[in-house]
Motif scaffolding. Structure first.
Motif, PDB file in Angstrom:
ATOM      1  N   GLU A   1       0.834  -1.213   0.000  1.00 22.31           N
ATOM      2  CA  GLU A   1       0.000   0.000   0.000  1.00 22.31           C
ATOM      3  C   GLU A   1       0.864   1.256   0.000  1.00 22.31           C
ATOM      4  OE1 GLU A   1      -3.251   0.476   2.740  1.00 22.31           O
ATOM      5  OE2 GLU A   1      -3.799  -1.635   2.559  1.00 22.31           O
ATOM      6  N   GLU A   2       1.957   1.201   0.740  1.00 25.61           N
ATOM      7  CA  GLU A   2       2.838   2.369   0.828  1.00 25.61           C
ATOM      8  C   GLU A   2       3.438   2.682  -0.538  1.00 25.61           C
ATOM      9  OE1 GLU A   2       2.970  -0.220   3.009  1.00 25.61           O
ATOM     10  OE2 GLU A   2       1.902   0.883   4.575  1.00 25.61           O
ATOM     11  N   GLU A   3       3.844   1.634  -1.231  1.00 31.29           N
ATOM     12  CA  GLU A   3       4.434   1.843  -2.558  1.00 31.29           C
ATOM     13  C   GLU A   3       3.390   2.410  -3.519  1.00 31.29           C
ATOM     14  OE1 GLU A   3       7.895  -1.521  -3.108  1.00 31.29           O
ATOM     15  OE2 GLU A   3       5.826  -2.199  -3.020  1.00 31.29           O
ATOM     16  N   ASP A   4       2.196   1.837  -3.465  1.00 32.18           N
ATOM     17  CA  ASP A   4       1.116   2.341  -4.318  1.00 32.18           C
ATOM     18  C   ASP A   4       0.877   3.827  -4.056  1.00 32.18           C
ATOM     19  OD1 ASP A   4       0.696  -0.054  -5.560  1.00 32.18           O
ATOM     20  OD2 ASP A   4      -1.047  -0.630  -4.371  1.00 32.18           O
ATOM     21  N   LYS A   5       0.835   4.152  -2.772  1.00 26.60           N
ATOM     22  CA  LYS A   5       0.563   5.536  -2.377  1.00 26.60           C
ATOM     23  C   LYS A   5       1.667   6.459  -2.896  1.00 26.60           C
ATOM     24  CE  LYS A   5      -0.701   8.138   1.782  1.00 26.60           C
ATOM     25  NZ  LYS A   5      -0.261   8.289   3.176  1.00 26.60           N
TER      26      LYS A   5
ATOM     27  N   ILE B   1       2.843  10.732  -9.200  1.00 28.55           N
ATOM     28  CA  ILE B   1       2.270  11.011 -10.523  1.00 28.55           C
ATOM     29  C   ILE B   1       1.240  12.127 -10.442  1.00 28.55           C
ATOM     30  CG2 ILE B   1       0.874  10.014 -12.377  1.00 28.55           C
ATOM     31  CD1 ILE B   1       2.283   7.360 -11.899  1.00 28.55           C
ATOM     32  N   GLN B   2       0.479  12.137  -9.373  1.00 25.98           N
ATOM     33  CA  GLN B   2      -0.520  13.207  -9.223  1.00 25.98           C
ATOM     34  C   GLN B   2       0.156  14.569  -9.042  1.00 25.98           C
ATOM     35  OE1 GLN B   2      -3.035  11.818  -6.049  1.00 25.98           O
ATOM     36  NE2 GLN B   2      -4.445  10.744  -7.438  1.00 25.98           N
ATOM     37  N   ARG B   3       1.262  14.572  -8.311  1.00 28.24           N
ATOM     38  CA  ARG B   3       2.002  15.832  -8.135  1.00 28.24           C
ATOM     39  C   ARG B   3       2.446  16.393  -9.470  1.00 28.24           C
ATOM     40  NH1 ARG B   3       4.664  13.573  -3.748  1.00 28.24           N
ATOM     41  NH2 ARG B   3       6.547  13.192  -4.970  1.00 28.24           N
TER      42      ARG B   3
ATOM     43  N   VAL C   1       3.937  11.466 -16.316  1.00 29.25           N
ATOM     44  CA  VAL C   1       5.063  10.763 -15.713  1.00 29.25           C
ATOM     45  C   VAL C   1       6.403  11.281 -16.209  1.00 29.25           C
ATOM     46  CG1 VAL C   1       6.190   8.537 -15.474  1.00 29.25           C
ATOM     47  CG2 VAL C   1       3.716   8.697 -15.329  1.00 29.25           C
ATOM     48  N   GLY C   2       6.473  11.556 -17.496  1.00 32.34           N
ATOM     49  CA  GLY C   2       7.761  11.911 -18.071  1.00 32.34           C
ATOM     50  C   GLY C   2       8.587  10.672 -18.334  1.00 32.34           C
TER      51      GLY C   2
ATOM     52  N   LYS D   1      13.658   6.684  -8.765  1.00 30.51           N
ATOM     53  CA  LYS D   1      14.591   7.500  -7.983  1.00 30.51           C
ATOM     54  C   LYS D   1      13.906   8.779  -7.510  1.00 30.51           C
ATOM     55  CE  LYS D   1      19.363   9.177  -8.145  1.00 30.51           C
ATOM     56  NZ  LYS D   1      20.533   9.449  -9.002  1.00 30.51           N
ATOM     57  N   ALA D   2      13.171   9.394  -8.438  1.00 29.90           N
ATOM     58  CA  ALA D   2      12.533  10.665  -8.111  1.00 29.90           C
ATOM     59  C   ALA D   2      11.431  10.503  -7.068  1.00 29.90           C
ATOM     60  CB  ALA D   2      11.963  11.285  -9.390  1.00 29.90           C
ATOM     61  N   SER D   3      10.788   9.355  -7.082  1.00 27.67           N
ATOM     62  CA  SER D   3       9.661   9.159  -6.160  1.00 27.67           C
ATOM     63  C   SER D   3      10.071   8.430  -4.896  1.00 27.67           C
ATOM     64  CB  SER D   3       8.556   8.365  -6.861  1.00 27.67           C
ATOM     65  OG  SER D   3       9.035   7.065  -7.200  1.00 27.67           O
TER      66      SER D   3
END
Length: 325
Positions: free
Chosen positions: A20-24, A30-32, A37-38, A45-47
């Motif tokens: 769940e943590e990874e999904d979140k 991506i929402q940010r 996504v780019g 790395k970025a996330s």
DNA sequence: AAGCTGTGCAACCGCATTGGT
DNA sequence: GACCAATGCGGTTGCACAGCT
């Protein structure tokens, strides 16, 4: 062609089910970025995720994307999948574009776990969508592997379309199926014209391929009147076994191919074979022109929307390909 | 209750394709 | 045209779970 080593081979990258943590973390990242996504490769790395970029993309597209529709497939969706599979084969991503909210992975899984078995049970080869020989029906093994004319026709259509799938193109291909059938059967010109008019009217009546495929009353029309390019077993999926029995009986009692005199009520598959057989041995030097001659009487009729052979290279290309087959 | 078997589905793997240099 | 990086796609795997013995 050089292929870059995938980050998935890195020793420290996590695999397996997502938490769940990874999904979140993935969704928030991506929402940010406003859903954009780019670079998937740079995303982990970025996330802050210890995952392969490929794995992130898969998780997003197959599970986390907000527009994904979950839950069981409806009968209509099932019919559409079968129709599209008959036309396209295992082009799951292309099929998925026609089913809103469904992913290619989901459709592929559903095909392999449900539809494929269902077709085998009713004696239909899930690869070719043709009737299996009686001795193949019980075990459902070893599909014929023979590329039958309907498949060839669709292959030609798909090739002519450049691999794309749009409503108008499918409709054209379906009408072509009707035309080839009409040529191959021993129809009178009147029946030919009636057949073509029926299919043309049907093609013109709907807003797109999806409604044409889904509306039950139209499906009924297919099984009783016009020989549309739907696998005949699609008329009533819920009664596959019963339909199969009827089909078997038809196969047993029907006259040899090419001797049929009835125009519209037989399964399209059989007609397609007949049509293609007729077409394939037509050694005439200019099949398209010959075909145009067949159409001449129709051109005096009011058939809005039916393209002309002179103006639409689509038909010439496909017909040429079909004859070459 | 325990073990076995079948099923469904998420995820992985590797080739194909695309786009940039 | 050749090369490389990145992504897309389809086949396959492996795990969780349900049903059966």
């Amino acid at each position: 062609m050089g292929r870059s080593p995938c980050c998935c081979h890195d020793a420290g990258v996590k695999k397996g089910p997502w938490t769940e943590e990874e999904d979140k973390a993935l969704v928030e990242y991506i929402q940010r970025r406003g859903g954009h996504v780019g670079s998937w490769r740079g995303l982990p790395k970025a996330s802050g995720l210890n995952r392969c970029g490929k794995s992130c993309r898969l998780r997003w597209t197959n599970y986390l994307r907000p527009d994904i529709k979950r839950g069981n497939f409806t009968d209509d969706e099932e019919r559409l999948i079968i129709s599209l599979h008959a036309a396209l084969g295992n082009k799951w991503s292309t099929i998925a574009t026609q089913l809103e909210g469904r992913t290619d992975n989901e459709i592929k899984n559903y095909w392999n776990t449900h539809i494929r078995k269902k077709l085998l049970r009713m004696g239909v080869d899930p690869v070719t969508h043709q009737q299996l020989p009686p001795d193949h029906i019980i075990d459902g093994a070893s599909p014929s592997g023979t590329l039958l004319p309907e498949s060839l026709l669709w292959a030609a259509a798909a090739a002519a379309l450049g691999g794309g799938l749009d409503t108008g193109a499918i409709m054209q291909a379906q009408l072509l199926q009707q035309l080839l059938h009409a040529i191959g059967s021993n129809n009178t010109t009147t029946n030919l014209i009636a057949n073509l008019a029926a299919s043309n009217a049907m093609l013109n009546s709907g807003g797109g391929i999806v409604p044409n495929l889904l509306l039950q009353d139209q499906m009924n029309m297919l099984s009783t009147g016009a020989n549309y390019l739907q696998p005949s077993y699609l008329g009533n999926i819920s009664s596959f076994p019963e339909q199969n029995m009827v089909h078997q009986q038809q196969l047993i009692s029907s006259p040899a191919p090419g001797t049929s005199s009835s125009a519209g009520a037989e399964p399209a598959d059989q007609h397609c074979d007949t049509a293609a057989a007729s077409v394939s041995h037509a050694a005439s030097p200019a099949p398209v022109e010959e075909f145009a001659g067949l159409l001449e009487p129709m051109m005096e009729m009011e058939m809005p929307g039916l393209c002309s052979l002179e103006s639409d290279s689509f038909w010439k290309d496909i017909l040429g390909d079909s004859y070459r087959f």
